[in-house]
Design a protein around this motif. Structure first.
Motif, PDB file in Angstrom:
ATOM      1  N   MET A 145       0.839  -1.188   0.000  1.00  0.00           N
ATOM      2  CA  MET A 145       0.000   0.000   0.000  1.00  0.00           C
ATOM      3  C   MET A 145       0.870   1.231   0.000  1.00  0.00           C
ATOM      4  O   MET A 145       1.851   1.320   0.758  1.00  0.00           O
ATOM      5  CB  MET A 145      -0.938   0.013   1.211  1.00  0.00           C
ATOM      6  CG  MET A 145      -1.818   1.260   1.262  1.00  0.00           C
ATOM      7  SD  MET A 145      -3.062   1.191   2.568  1.00  0.00           S
ATOM      8  CE  MET A 145      -3.661   2.904   2.506  1.00  0.00           C
ATOM      9  N   LEU A 146       0.527   2.200  -0.840  1.00  0.00           N
ATOM     10  CA  LEU A 146       1.290   3.437  -0.909  1.00  0.00           C
ATOM     11  C   LEU A 146       0.399   4.568  -1.392  1.00  0.00           C
ATOM     12  O   LEU A 146      -0.586   4.341  -2.100  1.00  0.00           O
ATOM     13  CB  LEU A 146       2.480   3.288  -1.854  1.00  0.00           C
ATOM     14  CG  LEU A 146       2.189   3.119  -3.359  1.00  0.00           C
ATOM     15  CD1 LEU A 146       3.443   3.452  -4.170  1.00  0.00           C
ATOM     16  CD2 LEU A 146       1.730   1.704  -3.692  1.00  0.00           C
ATOM     17  N   SER A 147       0.728   5.780  -0.945  1.00  0.00           N
ATOM     18  CA  SER A 147       0.097   6.982  -1.472  1.00  0.00           C
ATOM     19  C   SER A 147       0.931   7.457  -2.654  1.00  0.00           C
ATOM     20  O   SER A 147       2.162   7.506  -2.580  1.00  0.00           O
ATOM     21  CB  SER A 147       0.037   8.078  -0.407  1.00  0.00           C
ATOM     22  OG  SER A 147      -0.326   9.325  -0.995  1.00  0.00           O
ATOM     23  N   LEU A 148       0.267   7.813  -3.735  1.00  0.00           N
ATOM     24  CA  LEU A 148       0.974   8.224  -4.948  1.00  0.00           C
ATOM     25  C   LEU A 148       1.258   9.728  -4.998  1.00  0.00           C
ATOM     26  O   LEU A 148       1.854  10.203  -5.957  1.00  0.00           O
ATOM     27  CB  LEU A 148       0.164   7.818  -6.185  1.00  0.00           C
ATOM     28  CG  LEU A 148      -0.094   6.315  -6.362  1.00  0.00           C
ATOM     29  CD1 LEU A 148      -0.830   6.060  -7.671  1.00  0.00           C
ATOM     30  CD2 LEU A 148       1.204   5.524  -6.310  1.00  0.00           C
ATOM     31  N   ILE A 149       0.867  10.459  -3.958  1.00  0.00           N
ATOM     32  CA  ILE A 149       1.073  11.909  -3.964  1.00  0.00           C
ATOM     33  C   ILE A 149       2.561  12.235  -3.997  1.00  0.00           C
ATOM     34  O   ILE A 149       3.324  11.805  -3.128  1.00  0.00           O
ATOM     35  CB  ILE A 149       0.437  12.565  -2.727  1.00  0.00           C
ATOM     36  CG1 ILE A 149      -1.075  12.409  -2.746  1.00  0.00           C
ATOM     37  CG2 ILE A 149       0.791  14.053  -2.674  1.00  0.00           C
ATOM     38  CD1 ILE A 149      -1.769  12.994  -1.530  1.00  0.00           C
ATOM     39  N   GLY A 150       2.977  12.992  -4.984  1.00  0.00           N
ATOM     40  CA  GLY A 150       4.339  13.509  -5.041  1.00  0.00           C
ATOM     41  C   GLY A 150       5.415  12.507  -5.375  1.00  0.00           C
ATOM     42  O   GLY A 150       6.603  12.845  -5.313  1.00  0.00           O
ATOM     43  N   LEU A 151       5.057  11.284  -5.731  1.00  0.00           N
ATOM     44  CA  LEU A 151       6.072  10.267  -5.990  1.00  0.00           C
ATOM     45  C   LEU A 151       6.561  10.316  -7.432  1.00  0.00           C
ATOM     46  O   LEU A 151       5.805  10.590  -8.366  1.00  0.00           O
ATOM     47  CB  LEU A 151       5.518   8.869  -5.715  1.00  0.00           C
ATOM     48  CG  LEU A 151       5.157   8.515  -4.276  1.00  0.00           C
ATOM     49  CD1 LEU A 151       4.771   7.039  -4.201  1.00  0.00           C
ATOM     50  CD2 LEU A 151       6.304   8.812  -3.323  1.00  0.00           C
ATOM     51  N   GLU A 152       7.827  10.010  -7.589  1.00  0.00           N
ATOM     52  CA  GLU A 152       8.393   9.741  -8.907  1.00  0.00           C
ATOM     53  C   GLU A 152       8.247   8.239  -9.168  1.00  0.00           C
ATOM     54  O   GLU A 152       8.078   7.453  -8.221  1.00  0.00           O
ATOM     55  CB  GLU A 152       9.861  10.163  -8.956  1.00  0.00           C
ATOM     56  CG  GLU A 152      10.089  11.659  -8.795  1.00  0.00           C
ATOM     57  CD  GLU A 152       9.486  12.468  -9.933  1.00  0.00           C
ATOM     58  OE1 GLU A 152       9.441  11.933 -11.069  1.00  0.00           O
ATOM     59  OE2 GLU A 152       9.051  13.604  -9.683  1.00  0.00           O
ATOM     60  N   PRO A 153       8.320   7.810 -10.426  1.00  0.00           N
ATOM     61  CA  PRO A 153       8.155   6.383 -10.726  1.00  0.00           C
ATOM     62  C   PRO A 153       9.072   5.470  -9.918  1.00  0.00           C
ATOM     63  O   PRO A 153       8.634   4.425  -9.407  1.00  0.00           O
ATOM     64  CB  PRO A 153       8.453   6.310 -12.225  1.00  0.00           C
ATOM     65  CG  PRO A 153       8.032   7.642 -12.746  1.00  0.00           C
ATOM     66  CD  PRO A 153       8.412   8.615 -11.668  1.00  0.00           C
ATOM     67  N   GLY A 154      10.352   5.850  -9.785  1.00  0.00           N
ATOM     68  CA  GLY A 154      11.282   5.021  -9.032  1.00  0.00           C
ATOM     69  C   GLY A 154      10.889   4.891  -7.573  1.00  0.00           C
ATOM     70  O   GLY A 154      11.037   3.819  -6.976  1.00  0.00           O
TER      71      GLY A 154
END
Length: 264
Positions: free
Chosen positions: A74-83
């Motif tokens: 589980m992860l929040s996708l806010i502000g993430l880069e693909p890596g």
């Protein structure tokens, strides 16, 4: 009453205590998430307004999946880069990968792990919270994960987001979803049941909410779980500080105004 004696060390409503209220609204959504996983469907959408409890529901679902012995990321996708997104998924699958590693290397490692899960015949879950706030580049990698994962891998992906913004994930993902799950606000009855359930575990001499206070909580929060819990938490703190045994609607109004919240 001695406020120090009944002070709550961990907020009953803050979530840090691991409690989760599964009322009828969230129970129906939870059952749909279970259906996706048990039937090995590839993609589900969980949608609801800000504060409706999407993150809490996903965490509860992830815990249930893990208790059954299945891997869940589980992860929040806010502000993430693909890596970063790929590395966080890998971490939940007991892999240590650097988010700065070349993307092909990250993909190769994750696909190898998915191949192991396929060999073990386990159903895998990846929960992507705040998908409506993800960058287009991250959405592309989520899409790749869904449509081109390792053959034989029993993978279910759930994307959560706000209904009015979910279109940002792209038409292709929206049209390929196997199930859409809507998470409406709590009802008045659910609000009352949550307050009673959470406070039941606290010392008996700590403040309780009157029926009118619960009604005011519901009205000011519009049934949104996050706001209900925030207001209830702050009202409890104020009541303890004052040494009051009962929380009334006037105190809910005071806390609401001090927090600068609006009803609109």
């Amino acid at each position: 009453m001695n406020p120090a004696r009944c002070a709550v060390r961990i907020s009953p409503f803050g979530g840090a205590n691991g409690r989760y209220f599964l009322g009828p609204t969230h129970e129906e959504a939870f059952s749909r998430l279970l259906f996706l996983w048990e039937q090995q469907r590839r993609l589900g959408l969980l949608m609801g307004p800000t504060g409706s409890g999407k993150t809490s529901l996903l965490r509860h679902f992830a815990r249930q999946v893990q208790r059954c012995g299945a891997p869940a990321a589980m992860l929040s996708l806010i502000g993430l880069e693909p890596g970063e997104a790929l590395a966080r998924i890998a971490a939940d699958f007991a892999m240590s990968l650097s988010p700065t590693a070349p993307l092909p290397r990250l993909w190769h490692a994750i696909e190898d792990r998915l191949a192991e899960f396929a060999y073990e015949q386990v159903s895998v879950v990846i929960l992507c919270d705040d998908a409506d706030q993800a960058s287009p580049s991250v959405i592309e990698h989520v899409q790749r994960l869904i449509v081109s994962s390792t053959a034989g891998c029993k993978l279910t992906v759930v994307l959560s987001g706000r209904l009015e913004q979910i279109g940002r994930v792209g038409r292709r993902l929206l049209e390929s979803a196997d199930l859409r799950i809507d998470l409406p606000p709590w009802t008045r009855e659910e609000t009352s049941a949550m307050v009673a359930e959470f406070l039941a575990a606290e010392p008996s001499d700590c403040p309780r909410f009157s029926a009118d206070a619960v009604e005011r909580l519901y009205a000011l929060s519009r049934g949104l779980p996050r706001r209900i819990c925030h207001l209830a938490d702050m009202a409890l703190v104020v009541a303890q500080g004052r040494g009051e045994a009962e929380i009334g609607p006037d105190l809910i109004d005071v806390v609401h105004d001090e927090l600068g919240l609006t009803e609109g």
